[in-house]
Write an enzyme that holds these catalytic residues in place. Sequence first.
Site, PDB file in Angstrom:
ATOM      1  N   SER A 167       0.829  -1.198   0.000  1.00  0.00           N
ATOM      2  CA  SER A 167       0.000   0.000   0.000  1.00  0.00           C
ATOM      3  C   SER A 167       0.873   1.262   0.000  1.00  0.00           C
ATOM      4  O   SER A 167       1.650   1.478  -0.924  1.00  0.00           O
ATOM      5  CB  SER A 167      -0.970  -0.040   1.188  1.00  0.00           C
ATOM      6  OG  SER A 167      -2.027   0.874   1.024  1.00  0.00           O
ATOM      7  N   ASP A 262      -9.594  -5.264  -5.006  1.00  0.00           N
ATOM      8  CA  ASP A 262      -8.992  -4.066  -4.420  1.00  0.00           C
ATOM      9  C   ASP A 262      -9.259  -2.862  -5.323  1.00  0.00           C
ATOM     10  O   ASP A 262      -9.048  -2.936  -6.537  1.00  0.00           O
ATOM     11  CB  ASP A 262      -7.489  -4.292  -4.260  1.00  0.00           C
ATOM     12  CG  ASP A 262      -6.754  -3.152  -3.581  1.00  0.00           C
ATOM     13  OD1 ASP A 262      -7.414  -2.218  -3.078  1.00  0.00           O
ATOM     14  OD2 ASP A 262      -5.509  -3.194  -3.544  1.00  0.00           O
ATOM     15  N   HIS A 294      -7.890  -5.599  -0.567  1.00  0.00           N
ATOM     16  CA  HIS A 294      -6.640  -4.905  -0.250  1.00  0.00           C
ATOM     17  C   HIS A 294      -5.962  -5.535   0.980  1.00  0.00           C
ATOM     18  O   HIS A 294      -6.604  -5.791   1.991  1.00  0.00           O
ATOM     19  CB  HIS A 294      -6.950  -3.429   0.008  1.00  0.00           C
ATOM     20  CG  HIS A 294      -5.751  -2.543   0.112  1.00  0.00           C
ATOM     21  ND1 HIS A 294      -4.865  -2.358  -0.922  1.00  0.00           N
ATOM     22  CD2 HIS A 294      -5.283  -1.780   1.137  1.00  0.00           C
ATOM     23  CE1 HIS A 294      -3.917  -1.517  -0.553  1.00  0.00           C
ATOM     24  NE2 HIS A 294      -4.146  -1.158   0.702  1.00  0.00           N
TER      25      HIS A 294
END
Length: 318
Positions: A167, A262, A294
Amino acid sequence: MASTTDRQVTHDFPLIGIRAFKDGTVERLMGTEIVPPSTNPTTGVQSKDVVINPQTGLSARLYLPKTTNPIHKKLPLLVYFHGGGFCMETAVSPMYHNYLDSFAAEANVVIVSVDYRRAPEHPIPIAYDDSWVAIKWAASHSQDSGGDELWLNAYVDFDRLFFAGDSAGANLAHNMAVRVGLEGLGGVSLVGIVLVHPWFGGKEPIGAEWEKLSVKAFSDNLWLFVYPSSSGSDDPLFNPVMDPDFSKLGCNKVLVCVAEKDFLRDRGWYYKEEMEKSGWGGIVEIMEAKGEEHVFHFVNPTCDNAVALLKRFVAFMN
């Protein structure tokens, strides 16, 4: 005592559990747990915390896989950047500690997990600056060039350096690799980077983002929260394709990992496609986890897709 006005909420992101107040205080409603370093009784992986810069408080957690003595074959080094939107989680959060402890054992690598300072108390670009300081600190241990951390001096092969993150941490890994390409690391070789569900953005929606404009708005607003002086969603730090130095990545291979469900999936594919067209000259691979959200691999690290992701990550480094 703060006035009622000062305690007014100025930013609230319930999806990730953070809010900021007019008086400058910040409340984090999740991701605040920490776990101490340890020796894993099952795998023998050791971990410890080190202070890299006493002035700023920059630190890292190091992981050393079970090994007998320093004269054995030296090991690759992974510099890892945790996620959390630049404002949540730390290198000593349970999910990062447990995952990297397992990864050190599985991959047989030394890991430096960077505990960069977080926004909004320390707005971007501080996380990038801290990450670069940590990388240079790690690289200073090559060829007896001054570093004093025994684990790095004794066990690391500095011709096999990798960056990785998830991320926001994947965003950091990419941007740090560009900086290596521009500035070098004093002879230390960056082999490759692994970007897991990278948090990238852009002013113009792409792919399925057109169907999730509210989620895109959340992502764009979070970026401005952690980087108030940013030029916006096309800031090269956030939308790397807009960076004139995009193709100057200082490594020769990249692995991008995306998850089918995601919101950031299409950004990962876009990054891969644009990197291939950029003239960079390296090899970029992509792995998609079907049916996953995610950072699913932290939520359920033993599921089939998480195990497959771990094995692909290990294979990439070895």
